[in-house]
Design a protein around this motif. Structure first.
Motif, mmCIF file in Angstrom:
data_model
loop_
_atom_site.group_PDB
_atom_site.id
_atom_site.type_symbol
_atom_site.label_atom_id
_atom_site.label_comp_id
_atom_site.label_asym_id
_atom_site.label_seq_id
_atom_site.Cartn_x
_atom_site.Cartn_y
_atom_site.Cartn_z
ATOM 1 N N GLY A 159 9.072 -4.022 -1.200
ATOM 2 C CA GLY A 159 8.772 -5.391 -0.805
ATOM 3 C C GLY A 159 7.286 -5.651 -0.659
ATOM 4 O O GLY A 159 6.496 -4.737 -0.378
ATOM 5 N N GLY A 160 6.904 -6.895 -0.859
ATOM 6 C CA GLY A 160 5.508 -7.280 -0.736
ATOM 7 C C GLY A 160 4.936 -6.978 0.640
ATOM 8 O O GLY A 160 5.632 -7.066 1.655
ATOM 9 N N MET A 161 3.665 -6.573 0.676
ATOM 10 C CA MET A 161 2.921 -6.257 1.902
ATOM 11 C C MET A 161 3.458 -5.035 2.635
ATOM 12 O O MET A 161 3.093 -4.784 3.777
ATOM 13 N N SER A 162 4.303 -4.256 2.001
ATOM 14 C CA SER A 162 4.830 -3.050 2.645
ATOM 15 C C SER A 162 3.765 -1.958 2.709
ATOM 16 O O SER A 162 2.868 -1.896 1.869
ATOM 17 N N ALA A 163 3.886 -1.097 3.712
ATOM 18 C CA ALA A 163 3.029 0.081 3.845
ATOM 19 C C ALA A 163 3.919 1.307 3.714
ATOM 20 O O ALA A 163 4.681 1.631 4.625
ATOM 21 N N GLY A 177 8.372 -3.480 4.912
ATOM 22 C CA GLY A 177 7.881 -3.460 6.278
ATOM 23 C C GLY A 177 6.595 -2.686 6.443
ATOM 24 O O GLY A 177 6.151 -1.950 5.572
ATOM 25 N N ASN A 178 5.969 -2.871 7.606
ATOM 26 C CA ASN A 178 4.751 -2.187 7.992
ATOM 27 C C ASN A 178 4.974 -1.612 9.400
ATOM 28 O O ASN A 178 4.976 -2.366 10.369
ATOM 29 N N ARG A 179 5.189 -0.284 9.513
ATOM 30 C CA ARG A 179 5.361 0.692 8.466
ATOM 31 C C ARG A 179 6.753 0.547 7.841
ATOM 32 O O ARG A 179 7.697 0.155 8.504
ATOM 33 N N ALA A 180 6.838 0.901 6.545
ATOM 34 C CA ALA A 180 8.041 0.595 5.788
ATOM 35 C C ALA A 180 9.230 1.422 6.255
ATOM 36 O O ALA A 180 9.094 2.533 6.762
ATOM 37 N N TYR A 181 10.412 0.862 6.065
ATOM 38 C CA TYR A 181 11.670 1.549 6.310
ATOM 39 C C TYR A 181 12.573 1.325 5.102
ATOM 40 O O TYR A 181 12.352 0.415 4.296
ATOM 41 N N LEU A 182 13.576 2.165 4.962
ATOM 42 C CA LEU A 182 14.531 2.022 3.878
ATOM 43 C C LEU A 182 15.519 0.921 4.243
ATOM 44 O O LEU A 182 16.209 1.006 5.263
ATOM 45 N N GLY A 233 0.832 -1.195 0.000
ATOM 46 C CA GLY A 233 0.000 0.000 0.000
ATOM 47 C C GLY A 233 0.866 1.245 0.000
ATOM 48 O O GLY A 233 1.897 1.287 0.678
ATOM 49 N N ILE A 234 0.472 2.260 -0.763
ATOM 50 C CA ILE A 234 1.267 3.478 -0.898
ATOM 51 C C ILE A 234 0.397 4.680 -0.542
ATOM 52 O O ILE A 234 -0.677 4.875 -1.111
ATOM 53 N N HIS A 235 0.848 5.477 0.409
ATOM 54 C CA HIS A 235 0.093 6.635 0.906
ATOM 55 C C HIS A 235 -0.085 7.678 -0.193
ATOM 56 O O HIS A 235 0.787 7.853 -1.050
ATOM 57 N N GLN A 236 -1.217 8.396 -0.149
ATOM 58 C CA GLN A 236 -1.446 9.450 -1.130
ATOM 59 C C GLN A 236 -0.328 10.486 -1.096
ATOM 60 O O GLN A 236 0.236 10.787 -0.052
ATOM 61 N N PHE A 237 0.001 10.993 -2.269
ATOM 62 C CA PHE A 237 1.047 11.983 -2.491
ATOM 63 C C PHE A 237 2.466 11.440 -2.305
ATOM 64 O O PHE A 237 3.434 12.193 -2.445
ATOM 65 N N ALA A 238 2.623 10.169 -1.992
ATOM 66 C CA ALA A 238 3.968 9.616 -1.842
ATOM 67 C C ALA A 238 4.640 9.479 -3.202
ATOM 68 O O ALA A 238 3.987 9.286 -4.230
ATOM 69 N N ARG A 239 5.968 9.558 -3.193
ATOM 70 C CA ARG A 239 6.765 9.386 -4.408
ATOM 71 C C ARG A 239 7.705 8.204 -4.227
ATOM 72 O O ARG A 239 8.283 8.012 -3.161
#
Length: 270
Positions: A170-174, A187-192, A156-162
Protein backbone atom coordinates in the motif's frame (compact mmCIF):
# COMPACT_ATOMS: atom_id res chain seq x y z
CA UNK A 1 24.41 0.42 -37.19
CA UNK A 2 21.15 1.28 -38.90
CA UNK A 3 17.91 3.07 -38.13
CA UNK A 4 19.52 4.83 -35.17
CA UNK A 5 18.43 8.37 -34.34
CA UNK A 6 20.68 10.52 -32.13
CA UNK A 7 19.82 14.17 -31.59
CA UNK A 8 22.83 16.43 -32.28
CA UNK A 9 22.63 17.94 -28.77
CA UNK A 10 23.19 14.55 -27.12
CA UNK A 11 26.56 13.04 -26.16
CA UNK A 12 27.16 9.37 -26.90
CA UNK A 13 30.68 8.49 -25.85
CA UNK A 14 32.89 6.36 -28.06
CA UNK A 15 32.56 2.69 -27.14
CA UNK A 16 28.87 2.77 -26.24
CA UNK A 17 26.95 -0.13 -27.81
CA UNK A 18 23.86 1.16 -29.57
CA UNK A 19 21.58 -1.42 -31.20
CA UNK A 20 19.36 -0.98 -34.24
CA UNK A 21 16.28 1.21 -33.89
CA UNK A 22 17.51 3.15 -30.85
CA UNK A 23 16.25 6.74 -30.52
CA UNK A 24 18.17 9.23 -28.39
CA UNK A 25 16.42 12.55 -28.01
CA UNK A 26 17.82 15.96 -27.05
CA UNK A 27 20.37 16.55 -24.27
CA UNK A 28 21.04 12.95 -23.32
CA UNK A 29 24.39 11.51 -22.17
CA UNK A 30 25.35 7.86 -22.77
CA UNK A 31 28.58 6.53 -21.27
CA UNK A 32 31.27 4.66 -23.16
CA UNK A 33 30.46 1.44 -21.28
CA UNK A 34 26.68 1.59 -21.70
CA UNK A 35 24.59 -0.72 -23.87
CA UNK A 36 21.22 0.21 -25.35
CA UNK A 37 19.15 -2.66 -26.73
CA UNK A 38 17.21 -2.74 -29.96
CA UNK A 39 14.43 -0.16 -30.16
CA UNK A 40 15.29 1.61 -26.88
CA UNK A 41 14.21 5.22 -26.62
CA UNK A 42 15.67 7.98 -24.44
CA UNK A 43 13.17 10.79 -24.83
CA UNK A 44 15.34 13.69 -23.61
CA UNK A 45 17.64 14.79 -20.74
CA UNK A 46 18.42 11.16 -19.80
CA UNK A 47 21.80 10.11 -18.39
CA UNK A 48 22.94 6.51 -18.83
CA UNK A 49 26.17 6.29 -16.84
CA UNK A 50 28.75 3.65 -16.04
CA UNK A 51 28.32 -0.02 -16.89
CA UNK A 52 24.61 0.12 -17.57
CA UNK A 53 22.75 -2.05 -20.05
CA UNK A 54 19.15 -1.45 -21.08
CA UNK A 55 17.08 -4.12 -22.81
CA UNK A 56 15.13 -3.90 -26.04
CA UNK A 57 12.24 -1.46 -26.41
CA UNK A 58 12.63 0.09 -22.97
CA UNK A 59 11.53 3.71 -22.92
CA UNK A 60 13.15 6.27 -20.63
CA UNK A 61 11.61 9.67 -19.88
CA UNK A 62 13.32 13.00 -19.09
CA UNK A 63 15.70 13.47 -16.16
CA UNK A 64 16.07 9.78 -15.36
CA UNK A 65 19.53 8.96 -13.96
CA UNK A 66 20.61 5.39 -14.64
CA UNK A 67 23.92 3.93 -13.51
CA UNK A 68 25.56 6.68 -11.47
CA UNK A 69 27.59 5.47 -8.45
CA UNK A 70 25.65 3.81 -5.61
CA UNK A 71 24.46 5.95 -2.72
CA UNK A 72 26.56 3.91 -0.31
CA UNK A 73 29.54 5.24 1.65
CA UNK A 74 31.26 1.84 1.36
CA UNK A 75 31.36 2.05 -2.44
CA UNK A 76 34.98 2.36 -3.55
CA UNK A 77 34.67 2.64 -7.30
CA UNK A 78 34.43 -1.09 -8.05
CA UNK A 79 33.34 -1.99 -11.58
CA UNK A 80 29.79 -2.96 -10.74
CA UNK A 81 26.84 -3.00 -13.14
CA UNK A 82 23.21 -2.05 -13.62
CA UNK A 83 21.17 -4.34 -15.88
CA UNK A 84 17.69 -3.24 -16.98
CA UNK A 85 15.44 -5.62 -18.89
CA UNK A 86 13.34 -5.23 -22.00
CA UNK A 87 9.98 -3.51 -22.54
CA UNK A 88 10.24 -1.39 -19.39
CA UNK A 89 8.90 2.13 -18.93
CA UNK A 90 11.03 4.44 -16.79
CA UNK A 91 9.32 7.74 -16.09
CA UNK A 92 10.60 11.20 -15.16
CA UNK A 93 13.25 11.55 -12.47
CA UNK A 94 13.72 7.84 -11.80
CA UNK A 95 17.11 6.87 -10.33
CA UNK A 96 18.76 3.45 -10.51
CA UNK A 97 22.21 2.60 -9.12
CA UNK A 98 24.62 -0.26 -9.85
CA UNK A 99 25.73 -2.85 -7.32
CA UNK A 100 28.59 -2.88 -4.81
CA UNK A 101 31.35 -5.21 -3.68
CA UNK A 102 29.46 -5.67 -0.41
CA UNK A 103 26.45 -6.99 -2.33
CA UNK A 104 25.86 -8.71 -5.66
CA UNK A 105 28.11 -6.37 -7.71
CA UNK A 106 25.06 -5.79 -9.85
CA UNK A 107 21.59 -4.32 -9.68
CA UNK A 108 19.04 -6.07 -11.89
CA UNK A 109 15.64 -5.04 -13.19
CA UNK A 110 13.47 -7.55 -15.04
CA UNK A 111 11.29 -7.22 -18.13
CA UNK A 112 7.98 -5.38 -18.60
CA UNK A 113 8.43 -3.21 -15.50
CA UNK A 114 6.94 0.23 -14.89
CA UNK A 115 8.69 2.83 -12.73
CA UNK A 116 6.65 5.98 -12.16
CA UNK A 117 8.13 9.43 -11.57
CA UNK A 118 10.89 9.84 -8.98
CA UNK A 119 10.94 6.20 -7.89
CA UNK A 120 14.30 4.65 -7.02
CA UNK A 121 16.12 1.34 -7.42
CA UNK A 122 19.03 1.17 -4.98
CA UNK A 123 22.33 -0.68 -5.24
CA UNK A 124 22.32 -4.47 -5.31
CA UNK A 125 18.53 -4.71 -5.62
CA UNK A 126 16.97 -7.53 -7.59
CA UNK A 127 13.70 -6.52 -9.26
CA UNK A 128 11.61 -9.19 -11.00
CA UNK A 129 9.42 -9.05 -14.10
CA UNK A 130 6.17 -7.10 -14.49
CA UNK A 131 6.89 -5.04 -11.36
CA UNK A 132 5.22 -1.65 -10.84
CA UNK A 133 6.72 1.09 -8.69
CA UNK A 134 4.36 4.02 -8.19
CA UNK A 135 5.67 7.56 -7.67
CA UNK A 136 8.42 8.09 -5.09
CA UNK A 137 8.88 4.44 -4.12
CA UNK A 138 12.07 4.08 -2.03
CA UNK A 139 13.69 0.66 -1.66
CA UNK A 140 17.05 0.66 0.12
CA UNK A 141 20.00 -1.45 -0.98
CA UNK A 142 20.00 -5.23 -1.34
CA UNK A 143 16.20 -5.57 -1.61
CA UNK A 144 14.49 -8.37 -3.51
CA UNK A 145 11.21 -7.64 -5.30
CA UNK A 146 9.47 -10.63 -6.91
CA UNK A 147 7.53 -10.85 -10.16
CA UNK A 148 4.23 -8.94 -10.51
CA UNK A 149 4.74 -6.96 -7.30
CA UNK A 150 2.96 -3.59 -7.14
CA UNK A 151 4.33 -0.96 -4.74
CA UNK A 152 2.13 2.04 -3.93
CA UNK A 153 3.33 5.64 -3.98
CA UNK A 154 5.76 6.84 -1.36
CA UNK A 155 6.41 3.41 0.13
CA UNK A 156 9.77 2.82 1.79
CA UNK A 157 11.44 -0.60 1.92
CA UNK A 158 14.18 -1.47 4.44
CA UNK A 159 17.54 -2.70 3.16
CA UNK A 160 17.76 -6.46 2.65
CA UNK A 161 13.97 -6.82 2.78
CA UNK A 162 12.25 -9.22 0.38
CA UNK A 163 8.85 -8.87 -1.19
CA UNK A 164 7.49 -12.09 -2.66
CA UNK A 165 5.88 -12.48 -6.07
CA UNK A 166 2.37 -11.07 -6.64
CA UNK A 167 2.44 -9.07 -3.40
CA UNK A 168 0.84 -5.64 -3.08
CA UNK A 169 2.33 -2.84 -0.96
CA UNK A 170 0.00 0.00 0.00
CA UNK A 171 0.96 3.60 -0.60
CA UNK A 172 3.07 5.34 2.09
CA UNK A 173 3.85 2.01 3.76
CA UNK A 174 7.10 1.46 5.66
CA UNK A 175 8.25 -2.10 5.01
CA UNK A 176 10.72 -3.33 7.63
CA UNK A 177 10.33 -7.09 7.17
CA UNK A 178 9.82 -9.67 4.42
CA UNK A 179 6.39 -9.74 2.76
CA UNK A 180 5.20 -13.21 1.73
CA UNK A 181 4.31 -13.96 -1.90
CA UNK A 182 0.68 -13.03 -2.67
CA UNK A 183 0.55 -10.95 0.50
CA UNK A 184 -0.79 -7.44 0.99
CA UNK A 185 1.04 -5.05 3.32
CA UNK A 186 0.23 -1.54 4.49
CA UNK A 187 0.85 0.91 7.29
CA UNK A 188 3.66 2.67 9.13
CA UNK A 189 5.16 0.42 10.38
CA UNK A 190 3.63 -2.02 7.91
CA UNK A 191 1.67 -5.12 8.84
CA UNK A 192 0.38 -8.01 6.76
CA UNK A 193 -3.20 -7.13 5.84
CA UNK A 194 -4.23 -10.33 4.08
CA UNK A 195 -3.76 -11.68 0.57
CA UNK A 196 -3.64 -9.74 -2.67
CA UNK A 197 -6.94 -11.25 -3.85
CA UNK A 198 -7.50 -8.67 -6.60
CA UNK A 199 -4.03 -9.33 -7.98
CA UNK A 200 -4.60 -13.09 -7.88
CA UNK A 201 -7.83 -12.73 -9.87
CA UNK A 202 -6.17 -10.43 -12.40
CA UNK A 203 -3.34 -12.93 -12.90
CA UNK A 204 -5.84 -15.70 -13.67
CA UNK A 205 -5.64 -17.83 -10.54
CA UNK A 206 -8.70 -20.06 -10.19
CA UNK A 207 -11.29 -19.77 -7.43
CA UNK A 208 -10.13 -23.11 -6.06
CA UNK A 209 -6.52 -21.98 -5.89
CA UNK A 210 -7.53 -18.76 -4.12
CA UNK A 211 -9.77 -20.68 -1.71
CA UNK A 212 -6.94 -23.06 -0.80
CA UNK A 213 -4.51 -20.18 -0.42
CA UNK A 214 -6.87 -18.33 1.94
CA UNK A 215 -7.27 -21.45 4.04
CA UNK A 216 -3.50 -21.94 4.23
CA UNK A 217 -2.99 -18.26 5.10
CA UNK A 218 -5.36 -18.46 8.08
CA UNK A 219 -3.61 -21.54 9.41
CA UNK A 220 -0.17 -20.05 8.85
CA UNK A 221 -0.91 -16.92 10.88
CA UNK A 222 -3.12 -18.44 13.58
CA UNK A 223 -2.30 -17.88 17.25
CA UNK A 224 -1.39 -21.48 18.08
CA UNK A 225 2.24 -22.55 18.16
CA UNK A 226 5.29 -20.92 16.65
CA UNK A 227 5.57 -19.78 13.04
CA UNK A 228 8.04 -22.61 12.39
CA UNK A 229 5.56 -25.17 13.73
CA UNK A 230 2.73 -23.70 11.67
CA UNK A 231 4.91 -23.80 8.53
CA UNK A 232 5.40 -27.55 9.07
CA UNK A 233 1.67 -28.08 9.69
CA UNK A 234 0.64 -26.14 6.57
CA UNK A 235 3.28 -27.96 4.51
CA UNK A 236 1.77 -31.31 5.52
CA UNK A 237 -1.82 -30.18 4.94
CA UNK A 238 -1.20 -28.56 1.54
CA UNK A 239 1.56 -30.74 0.13
CA UNK A 240 0.13 -30.63 -3.40
CA UNK A 241 -0.51 -26.87 -3.57
CA UNK A 242 2.23 -25.16 -5.57
CA UNK A 243 1.41 -21.59 -4.54
CA UNK A 244 1.24 -22.54 -0.87
CA UNK A 245 4.61 -24.26 -1.21
CA UNK A 246 6.01 -21.05 -2.71
CA UNK A 247 5.03 -19.09 0.41
CA UNK A 248 6.44 -21.74 2.73
CA UNK A 249 9.76 -21.79 0.88
CA UNK A 250 9.90 -17.99 1.05
CA UNK A 251 9.44 -18.13 4.84
CA UNK A 252 12.00 -20.90 5.28
CA UNK A 253 14.66 -18.97 3.37
CA UNK A 254 14.23 -15.76 5.37
CA UNK A 255 17.55 -14.70 6.88
CA UNK A 256 18.17 -10.94 6.97
CA UNK A 257 14.71 -9.71 8.00
CA UNK A 258 11.82 -11.24 9.92
CA UNK A 259 8.57 -12.22 8.21
CA UNK A 260 5.88 -9.54 8.23
CA UNK A 261 2.82 -10.75 10.14
CA UNK A 262 -0.74 -9.54 10.73
CA UNK A 263 -1.32 -7.21 13.67
CA UNK A 264 -3.58 -9.84 15.22
CA UNK A 265 -2.65 -13.24 13.92
CA UNK A 266 -5.76 -14.75 15.44
CA UNK A 267 -7.94 -12.42 13.40
CA UNK A 268 -5.98 -12.55 10.19
CA UNK A 269 -8.15 -11.77 7.19
CA UNK A 270 -7.54 -12.87 3.64
Amino acid sequence: MSNIEIHPSSVVEAGAKIADGVKIGPFCVVSAQAELGEGCELISHVVVAGRTSIGARTKVYPFASLGHPPQDVKYAGEESTLVIGSDCTIREGVTMNPGTAHGRMTTTVGNHCLFLANSHVAHDCEIGNHVIFSNNVMPAGHCYIGDYVIVGGGAGIHQFARIGAHAFIGGMSAIENDVIPYGMAMGNRAYLAGLNIIGLKRRGFSREEIHELRHAYRLLFANEGTLSERVDDVSAAFSNQKIVAEILEFIRTSKDRSILTPRDSGGASA
